[in-house]
Design a protein around this motif. Structure first.
Motif, PDB file in Angstrom:
ATOM      1  N   TRP A   1       6.612   0.868   6.187  1.00 16.52           N
ATOM      2  CA  TRP A   1       7.654  -0.372   6.449  1.00 16.52           C
ATOM      3  C   TRP A   1       8.380  -0.435   5.207  1.00 16.52           C
ATOM      4  O   TRP A   1       9.333  -1.316   5.029  1.00 16.52           O
ATOM      5  CB  TRP A   1       6.727  -1.580   6.547  1.00 16.52           C
TER       6      TRP A   1
ATOM      7  N   LEU B   1      13.446  -4.252   6.246  1.00 18.70           N
ATOM      8  CA  LEU B   1      12.565  -4.417   7.352  1.00 18.70           C
ATOM      9  C   LEU B   1      11.994  -5.982   7.279  1.00 18.70           C
ATOM     10  O   LEU B   1      12.413  -6.680   8.369  1.00 18.70           O
ATOM     11  CB  LEU B   1      11.640  -3.617   7.565  1.00 18.70           C
TER      12      LEU B   1
ATOM     13  N   ARG C   1      -2.364  -0.067   7.424  1.00 23.22           N
ATOM     14  CA  ARG C   1      -2.646  -1.464   7.751  1.00 23.22           C
ATOM     15  C   ARG C   1      -1.188  -2.143   7.739  1.00 23.22           C
ATOM     16  O   ARG C   1      -0.079  -2.273   7.030  1.00 23.22           O
ATOM     17  CB  ARG C   1      -3.328  -1.941   6.376  1.00 23.22           C
ATOM     18  N   GLN C   2      -1.136  -2.937   9.018  1.00 20.87           N
ATOM     19  CA  GLN C   2       0.149  -3.599   9.230  1.00 20.87           C
ATOM     20  C   GLN C   2       0.428  -4.806   7.996  1.00 20.87           C
ATOM     21  O   GLN C   2      -0.542  -5.440   8.026  1.00 20.87           O
ATOM     22  CB  GLN C   2       0.517  -4.156  10.472  1.00 20.87           C
ATOM     23  N   PRO C   3       1.759  -4.767   7.523  1.00 26.65           N
ATOM     24  CA  PRO C   3       1.806  -5.829   6.572  1.00 26.65           C
ATOM     25  C   PRO C   3       1.654  -7.244   7.223  1.00 26.65           C
ATOM     26  O   PRO C   3       2.136  -7.251   8.449  1.00 26.65           O
ATOM     27  CB  PRO C   3       2.917  -5.477   5.837  1.00 26.65           C
TER      28      PRO C   3
ATOM     29  N   TRP D   1       3.811  -9.735   7.117  1.00 28.71           N
ATOM     30  CA  TRP D   1       5.012 -10.248   7.660  1.00 28.71           C
ATOM     31  C   TRP D   1       5.268  -9.613   9.140  1.00 28.71           C
ATOM     32  O   TRP D   1       6.352 -10.164   9.605  1.00 28.71           O
ATOM     33  CB  TRP D   1       5.909 -10.182   6.676  1.00 28.71           C
TER      34      TRP D   1
ATOM     35  N   GLU E   1       0.911  -1.205   0.012  1.00 28.78           N
ATOM     36  CA  GLU E   1      -0.111   0.235  -0.126  1.00 28.78           C
ATOM     37  C   GLU E   1       0.840   1.154   0.014  1.00 28.78           C
ATOM     38  O   GLU E   1       1.789   1.373   0.860  1.00 28.78           O
ATOM     39  CB  GLU E   1      -0.855  -0.116   1.462  1.00 28.78           C
TER      40      GLU E   1
ATOM     41  N   ARG F   1       2.435  -0.544  15.998  1.00 26.91           N
ATOM     42  CA  ARG F   1       1.076  -0.352  14.858  1.00 26.91           C
ATOM     43  C   ARG F   1       1.177   0.979  14.623  1.00 26.91           C
ATOM     44  O   ARG F   1       1.739   1.900  15.407  1.00 26.91           O
ATOM     45  CB  ARG F   1       0.089  -0.798  15.493  1.00 26.91           C
TER      46      ARG F   1
ATOM     47  N   PRO G   1       8.162   2.032  12.218  1.00 26.15           N
ATOM     48  CA  PRO G   1       7.449   0.673  12.904  1.00 26.15           C
ATOM     49  C   PRO G   1       8.621   0.296  13.767  1.00 26.15           C
ATOM     50  O   PRO G   1       7.713  -0.614  14.664  1.00 26.15           O
ATOM     51  CB  PRO G   1       7.421  -0.273  11.776  1.00 26.15           C
TER      52      PRO G   1
END
Lengths: 409, 227
Positions: A96, B206, B221-223, B225, A71, B216, B53
């Motif tokens: 991330w 990461l 939306r946290q992936p 993995w 995303e 979080r 994160p």
């Protein structure tokens, strides 16, 4: 610690400024007046007064989309030129994954990834991960227009020396150097329509040609239009009602303080959008009161609604009974276009009558997670009417001329 | 081992036996360990808000070795005109064998490095020690490996937390040269006070660190993995 987008206002024109990649962003350019601001300064010192904001990215800043399962949020936009051409770059961010660039030369979208490893150079050949790239003639590229936020000090007029290397499968490498640093990017072309559908932007409409000189009754075209209308309505009935634009969770402590949280952005890119907000809670003999507000970031206009997620179970002379809705939703009929924040306030209560005899008084109830989703109406009423007009334009015109001609005869 | 903060009395934890500094989470005092004694040596600045994160307590694995993040220093550097040009975090990773490394986080990109012993004739170490100007894209040798210089900058600490090998009060400066090779290898030569140290490791994603216990992030939306 706080990682929500930071909402500020432009010290030059007062327009709202959102910094999304807090801590990374060093430059933010006001989308309203074009002033370049120092994002590392809490007061947003003006670095450069307005350079009339003009061009716009095809992907509105703040829009999110998935590319290869990741995303991305569009946070910055650049127009650059050099080597006899010009192109647009949209800076994408994911917390991330870091940053990517979407480069649009008007024909193809290419996704650029900043390289962690340096290619090996030998003469005009650069090798990276087994692929060979051939150097092309270098040129100077300059920034012509900029808006949004960036992790480097970007300014209109700034130049870098660029050298592109062409590789297999239309992939390429780009080496950009200034006095302070050298940056390598790997660019991969994106298949037609992939970027458009990921970010929900409109592709170019196909052209239709009309044949009005047919003297026969246009029965065939009428049947085609009828079938097309039927298919269009069938697709509308089968298509999902909405597109989820926000999916998040609020945690609320039963009989504790109200939980309040802000989420966003909720981007509504149509003139008017129907929006549904649903809060759900897996609870028993408890209720969660939810106050929702959608706040337009630009105008600060609030649209409010409330709902209660509840569920009770018991037993009486008629036997077992249950009642309540664990997944209530509220709808906002027609929100104007804009970027919104969703403000959620939630309080939870446990049915005291049951708690008193079933549980020790001191035991505290576990926190209740309340997933909240925002869906926007996916039915394109405007597009639907337009489609009907396009479908029926030819047969109706043909019938009109056919009727006139028959009358004349 | 846990102790009470000598300033505010809040509990402070030492996860590593070898690190002398811990910043009290509660009052931000910088506490130094001298044998069994705890000494107050100053106050650390809070790390400014940053979308990341990572957090202290997050765990992962680098080249098959499990680690836990136990401290952080946030550094920033300035342009020639004095404006902040950028900032990054150095997370102190404590490996299962008690050794430590630094996980650098800059603009969503990550590098893990551990200390190495440079060779006596490594010119780059001498040049950093002497404060010479170092340009980007120079070829250099460090501990028998070849690298190119990426950048060379003086950085200042803006905040710190957790357990650290040194105190990093706001304004503490460090001169560092970043090096990269063609295989994703990274190295760094740093001058902190009069001490020059050398580091090597690699650029990592990461995801490749198989992280656990990440923060979080609001609105994201946290992936799958990440956990």
């Amino acid at each position: 610690m706080n990682d929500s987008p930071r909402a500020l206002s432009c010290p030059n024109c007062g327009a709202p400024i959102v910094v999304r990649a807090v801590g990374n962003t060093v430059t933010v350019v006001c989308g309203n007046c074009g002033s370049s601001l120092d994002a590392t300064d809490p007061d947003l010192t003006i670095l450069k007064q307005s350079i009339a904001a003009g061009a716009r990215s095809r992907i509105p800043l703040g829009t999110r989309g998935f590319l290869a399962g990741i995303e991305w949020e569009a946070i910055g936009f650049l127009e650059r030129s050099g080597g006899g051409g010009s192109w647009q770059e949209t800076l994408l961010f994911n917390p991330w994954e870091g940053y990517r660039f979407l480069v649009d030369d008007g024909e193809t979208w290419r996704l650029g990834t900043p390289l962690d490893r340096l290619p090996t150079e030998a003469g005009a050949i650069a090798t990276l991960g087994g692929d060979r790239f051939t150097r092309t003639e270098g040129y100077q590229a300059q920034v012509d227009f900029v808006v949004g936020e960036f992790y480097w000090r970007v300014a209109v007029g700034e130049t870098v020396d660029v050298c592109d290397y062409e590789g297999p499968r239309e992939a390429s490498l780009s080496r950009e150097a200034n006095a302070a640093e050298v940056a390598w990017t790997r660019l991969e072309p994106q298949a037609d329509g992939v970027v458009e559908s990921a970010f929900g932007i409109a592709p170019v409409a196909p052209q239709r040609s009309a044949g009005l000189d047919d003297a026969r009754a246009p029965t065939f075209n009428t049947i085609v239009a009828g079938i097309a209308t039927f298919l269009l309505l069938a697709v509308l009935m089968l298509a999902p009602w909405g597109v989820t634009v926000l999916d998040t969770t609020v945690v609320v402590i039963p009989d504790g303080p109200a939980a309040a949280a802000k989420f966003g952005p909720v981007a509504l890119d149509r003139r008017r959008s129907g929006v549904a907000v649903r809060g759900s809670a897996d609870l028993e003999n408890a209720w969660v009161e939810l106050d929702f507000a959608l706040v337009n970031r630009a105008t600060q206009e609030r649209y409010e609604a409330s709902a209660t997620a509840e569920h009770y179970r018991g037993r009486d002379s008629d036997g077992e009974w249950t009642e309540g809705d664990r997944r209530p939703d509220v709808t906002f009929a027609a929100l104007p276009r804009g970027s919104y924040d969703l403000v959620v306030e939630a309080t939870a209560h446990v049915w005291p009558a049951r708690q008193s005899w079933e549980q020790p008084a001191a035991a505290s109830e576990p926190p209740i997670p309340v997933p909240v989703t925002v869906t926007r109406n996916a039915t394109f009423w405007g597009v639907l009417w337009l489609a009907l007009i396009v479908i029926w334009a030819i047969p109706m015109t043909q019938w009109f001329f056919w009727y006139q001609r028959n009358n004349d005869e | 081992m846990t102790a009470d903060c000598p300033s505010c009395g809040a509990p402070i934890a030492f996860r590593s036996a070898g690190l002398p500094i811990v910043v009290c989470d509660f009052c931000r005092s910088t506490v130094m360990r001298r044998g069994p004694d705890l000494e107050l040596i100053g106050v650390s600045a809070r790390v400014p808000d940053t979308i990341t994160p990572l957090q202290i307590g997050a765990r992962g694995s680098f080249e098959g070795r499990a680690f836990e993040l136990i401290g952080r220093v946030r550094w920033q550097w300035r342009d020639d005109d004095g404006l902040v040009g950028g900032a990054w975090s150095e997370w102190l990773a404590l490996f299962a064998d008690g050794s430590t490394g630094w996980l650098a986080e800059a603009m969503g990109r990550y590098t893990m490095m551990t200390g190495i012993e440079p060779l006596p004739d490594d010119d780059i170490v001498r040049r950093v020690g002497a404060g010479e100007t170092i340009r980007p894209d120079m070829l250099v040798e460090l501990a028998d490996a070849s690298y190119r210089t990426i950048d060379a900058r003086t950085a200042e600490a803006v905040g710190s937390e957790g357990e650290l090998p040194f105190a990093a009060p706001a304004g503490e400066t460090l001169f560092g040269v970043d090096l990269a090779d063609a295989g994703g290898g990274r190295a760094s030569v740093q001058k902190h006070g009069d001490v020059v140290t050398a580091w090597h490791g690699s650029a990592v994603t990461l995801r490749a660190l198989q992280p656990r216990g990440l923060r979080r992030l609001d609105g994201w939306r946290q992936p799958g993995w990440a956990a």
